[in-house]
Design a protein around this motif. Structure first.
Motif, PDB file in Angstrom:
ATOM      1  N   ARG A 150       1.470   6.595  -6.958  1.00 14.91           N
ATOM      2  CA  ARG A 150       0.343   7.400  -7.433  1.00 14.91           C
ATOM      3  C   ARG A 150       0.624   8.901  -7.280  1.00 14.91           C
ATOM      4  NH1 ARG A 150      -2.540   9.949  -9.731  1.00 14.91           N
ATOM      5  NH2 ARG A 150      -4.794   9.839 -10.068  1.00 14.91           N
ATOM      6  N   VAL A 151       1.188   9.289  -6.150  1.00 14.58           N
ATOM      7  CA  VAL A 151       1.488  10.708  -5.925  1.00 14.58           C
ATOM      8  C   VAL A 151       2.647  11.164  -6.807  1.00 14.58           C
ATOM      9  CG1 VAL A 151       2.254  12.405  -4.220  1.00 14.58           C
ATOM     10  CG2 VAL A 151       0.586  10.654  -3.578  1.00 14.58           C
ATOM     11  N   LYS A 152       3.636  10.302  -6.961  1.00 13.43           N
ATOM     12  CA  LYS A 152       4.776  10.532  -7.840  1.00 13.43           C
ATOM     13  C   LYS A 152       5.476  11.867  -7.563  1.00 13.43           C
ATOM     14  CE  LYS A 152       6.170   9.876 -12.651  1.00 13.43           C
ATOM     15  NZ  LYS A 152       5.698   9.714 -14.067  1.00 13.43           N
ATOM     16  N   PRO A 153       6.101  12.005  -6.392  1.00  9.40           N
ATOM     17  CA  PRO A 153       6.834  13.251  -6.120  1.00  9.40           C
ATOM     18  C   PRO A 153       7.952  13.459  -7.129  1.00  9.40           C
ATOM     19  CG  PRO A 153       7.401  11.539  -4.523  1.00  9.40           C
ATOM     20  CD  PRO A 153       6.237  11.017  -5.302  1.00  9.40           C
ATOM     21  N   SER A 154       8.088  14.692  -7.580  1.00  9.18           N
ATOM     22  CA  SER A 154       9.119  15.004  -8.582  1.00  9.18           C
ATOM     23  C   SER A 154      10.509  15.021  -7.968  1.00  9.18           C
ATOM     24  CB  SER A 154       8.822  16.366  -9.212  1.00  9.18           C
ATOM     25  OG  SER A 154       7.567  16.368  -9.848  1.00  9.18           O
ATOM     26  N   LEU A 155      10.580  15.448  -6.706  1.00  8.46           N
ATOM     27  CA  LEU A 155      11.852  15.563  -6.007  1.00  8.46           C
ATOM     28  C   LEU A 155      11.654  15.125  -4.568  1.00  8.46           C
ATOM     29  CD1 LEU A 155      14.798  16.679  -5.639  1.00  8.46           C
ATOM     30  CD2 LEU A 155      13.744  18.899  -5.113  1.00  8.46           C
ATOM     31  N   LEU A 193       0.830  -1.204   0.000  1.00 11.93           N
ATOM     32  CA  LEU A 193       0.000   0.000   0.000  1.00 11.93           C
ATOM     33  C   LEU A 193       0.867   1.257   0.000  1.00 11.93           C
ATOM     34  CD1 LEU A 193      -2.785   1.460   0.397  1.00 11.93           C
ATOM     35  CD2 LEU A 193      -2.368   1.226   2.863  1.00 11.93           C
ATOM     36  N   LEU A 194       1.884   1.290   0.864  1.00 17.04           N
ATOM     37  CA  LEU A 194       2.785   2.446   0.915  1.00 17.04           C
ATOM     38  C   LEU A 194       3.430   2.691  -0.440  1.00 17.04           C
ATOM     39  CD1 LEU A 194       4.606   1.832   4.324  1.00 17.04           C
ATOM     40  CD2 LEU A 194       2.760   3.460   3.871  1.00 17.04           C
ATOM     41  N   SER A 195       3.842   1.614  -1.078  1.00 14.76           N
ATOM     42  CA  SER A 195       4.471   1.724  -2.391  1.00 14.76           C
ATOM     43  C   SER A 195       3.500   2.300  -3.414  1.00 14.76           C
ATOM     44  CB  SER A 195       4.970   0.350  -2.837  1.00 14.76           C
ATOM     45  OG  SER A 195       5.449   0.384  -4.161  1.00 14.76           O
ATOM     46  N   ASP A 201       9.405  -1.692  -5.281  1.00 11.76           N
ATOM     47  CA  ASP A 201       9.997  -0.632  -6.090  1.00 11.76           C
ATOM     48  C   ASP A 201       9.715  -0.941  -7.558  1.00 11.76           C
ATOM     49  OD1 ASP A 201      11.657   1.117  -7.466  1.00 11.76           O
ATOM     50  OD2 ASP A 201      13.347   0.864  -6.111  1.00 11.76           O
ATOM     51  N   PRO A 202       9.052  -0.034  -8.290  1.00 12.26           N
ATOM     52  CA  PRO A 202       8.695  -0.329  -9.683  1.00 12.26           C
ATOM     53  C   PRO A 202       9.818  -0.116 -10.684  1.00 12.26           C
ATOM     54  CG  PRO A 202       7.912   1.850  -9.090  1.00 12.26           C
ATOM     55  CD  PRO A 202       8.532   1.265  -7.832  1.00 12.26           C
ATOM     56  N   ALA A 203      10.913   0.528 -10.273  1.00  7.93           N
ATOM     57  CA  ALA A 203      11.957   0.911 -11.214  1.00  7.93           C
ATOM     58  C   ALA A 203      12.890  -0.252 -11.520  1.00  7.93           C
ATOM     59  CB  ALA A 203      12.754   2.090 -10.653  1.00  7.93           C
ATOM     60  N   PRO A 233      12.002   8.514  -5.278  1.00  8.78           N
ATOM     61  CA  PRO A 233      11.891   8.285  -3.836  1.00  8.78           C
ATOM     62  C   PRO A 233      12.357   6.903  -3.399  1.00  8.78           C
ATOM     63  CG  PRO A 233       9.723   8.299  -4.873  1.00  8.78           C
ATOM     64  CD  PRO A 233      10.687   8.769  -5.904  1.00  8.78           C
ATOM     65  N   PHE A 234      12.135   5.889  -4.236  1.00  9.32           N
ATOM     66  CA  PHE A 234      12.590   4.545  -3.894  1.00  9.32           C
ATOM     67  C   PHE A 234      14.114   4.490  -3.902  1.00  9.32           C
ATOM     68  CE2 PHE A 234       8.258   3.792  -5.225  1.00  9.32           C
ATOM     69  CZ  PHE A 234       7.816   2.786  -4.376  1.00  9.32           C
ATOM     70  N   ALA A 235      14.724   5.147  -4.877  1.00  4.64           N
ATOM     71  CA  ALA A 235      16.187   5.180  -4.938  1.00  4.64           C
ATOM     72  C   ALA A 235      16.756   5.897  -3.720  1.00  4.64           C
ATOM     73  CB  ALA A 235      16.647   5.873  -6.216  1.00  4.64           C
TER      74      ALA A 235
END
Length: 390
Positions: free
Chosen positions: A193-198, A186-188, A253-255, A229-231
């Motif tokens: 979904r929010v996808k912070p740019s920085l 859920l956290l992931s 992590d989707p990347a 953010p995952f990195a």
């Protein structure tokens, strides 16, 4: 391409924060790489509760101020928002954390996410609602605090996005997705979904031990940032020698770099790993439970558990009772402390997070209790992908 995580030394809050933030931004292409003139920019710090900045529970206001100034220079229109856990007077949180003062001085309004409404989201079988101002912003900048966490071991960029879920919905989600594996997913999904740019994390003073609110402040002496953010969280694991497998949300992590640490580029701007001289960093005692698959934990429930123990510091304020999503805590009139119905406890740590007196300790059953401590690197290379940044 490898996901870049920039780390720079920042020994203390105050005047040194702005040049440190500028150094991070330069390593990522400058603020203009993230913010364009006229864009609305929602800046999301960690405002877990109404604690003063020196307790290392929340993002320090000096870090927020430095980011706001650069957003304004780029022509962006900044606003500040977060939804603390089980808070009944958010204005008190703004004042006590020092965020309200920054808002007034820098002309960046504070948004009350509890009153702004939310947009329903469905992702891979999970359902949640994200506050509308978060999704409506052109740019989201994520300002987490580097802390340990009793449920997820680490809380940084990904976990900080949970604050984009308004108020009581967070409590309901703990009840709806009670096991660690599903909650981590859920956290992931919220972060995706929010996808912070920085994402730029405050590690000048972090928290060790029973975080995210009852741990001990520990001077780490750095700031770090990434567009991913995952990195950023994987970089913090590498820097602080926390096993990535112990942080459950990193499994989602989707990347592409999730499959191999070598795809992560950990870079040091204006400093080296030797310069940081990081101290010992005590992780929570509950790592073992986080390493066991959720289904197996349920099968072994009578043998493996983590439950709240309420100590002498309790003031019988009742905040833990209100925060408990499972209704496992109750307090009788005139009682000195709440009572726990162990059969109803879902081990979500919500009571531990909201206790203003640090009276609640999460304990595992003695047979499985463990404490994992790792020696932080005092020198040497950052590992594969390390590079200097001018």
């Amino acid at each position: 391409m490898p996901a870049k995580v920039i780390v720079t030394k920042c020994s203390d809050y105050g005047p040194g924060v702005q040049p440190a933030v500028d150094c991070l931004l330069a390593g990522l292409g400058g603020i203009s790489a993230f913010v364009k003139r006229g864009q609305s920019v929602l800046i999301k710090p960690n405002l877990l509760s109404n604690r003063s900045p020196d307790l290392a529970v929340t993002t320090h206001p000096d870090v927020l101020r430095a980011v706001i100034r650069r957003v304004k220079e780029a022509g962006g229109v900044p606003a500040i928002a977060d939804s603390p856990h089980s808070v009944f007077k958010i204005e008190r949180v703004w004042e006590d954390t020092g965020i309200a003062a920054v808002s007034r001085e820098e002309g960046a309004p504070l948004i009350n996410l509890e009153k702004a409404g939310s947009t329903p989201v469905s992702a891979h079988g999970l359902e949640f609602g994200v506050a509308k101002p978060v999704l409506d912003a052109d740019v989201v900048i994520n300002l987490p605090k580097v802390k340990t966490h009793m449920l997820t071991v680490l809380t940084c960029a990904v976990k900080n996005m949970y604050g984009s879920i308004p108020g009581n919905q967070k409590t309901m989600l703990h009840r709806k997705y009670p096991d660690v594996a599903t909650f981590a997913r859920l956290l992931s999904e919220i972060c995706i979904r929010v996808k912070p740019s920085l994402s730029l994390c405050d590690g000048v003073v972090g928290m060790e031990g029973p975080g995210p609110s009852a741990g001990r402040p520990v001077r780490l002496g750095f700031l770090a940032a990434s567009a991913d953010p995952f990195a950023l969280d994987r970089g913090m694991c590498r820097l602080l020698r926390i096993p990535e497998r112990a942080v459950p949300y990193l499994r989602h992590d989707p990347a592409p770099h999730a499959a191999g640490g070598s795809r992560l580029e950990l870079c040091f701007a204006g400093t080296t790993l030797d310069d940081l001289r990081l101290p010992r960093f005590a992780r929570p005692s509950s790592i073992l439970g986080r390493l066991i698959p959720g289904g197996l934990v349920r099968m072994l429930g009578r043998y493996v558990w983590m439950r709240p123990f309420i100590g002498e510091r309790c003031k019988a304020c009742g905040l833990c009772v209100k925060a408990c999503p499972a209704g496992a805590l109750r307090i009788e009139h005139g009682a000195r402390r709440p009572e726990l119905d162990a059969a109803r406890c879902i081990e979500c740590c919500c009571c531990h997070e909201v206790c203003p007196h640090n009276a609640i300790e999460m304990r595992e059953r003695r047979f499985f209790r463990t404490r994992v401590r790792g020696r932080l690197p005092g020198g040497g290379q950052a590992g594969s992908g390390g590079c200097p940044v001018a």
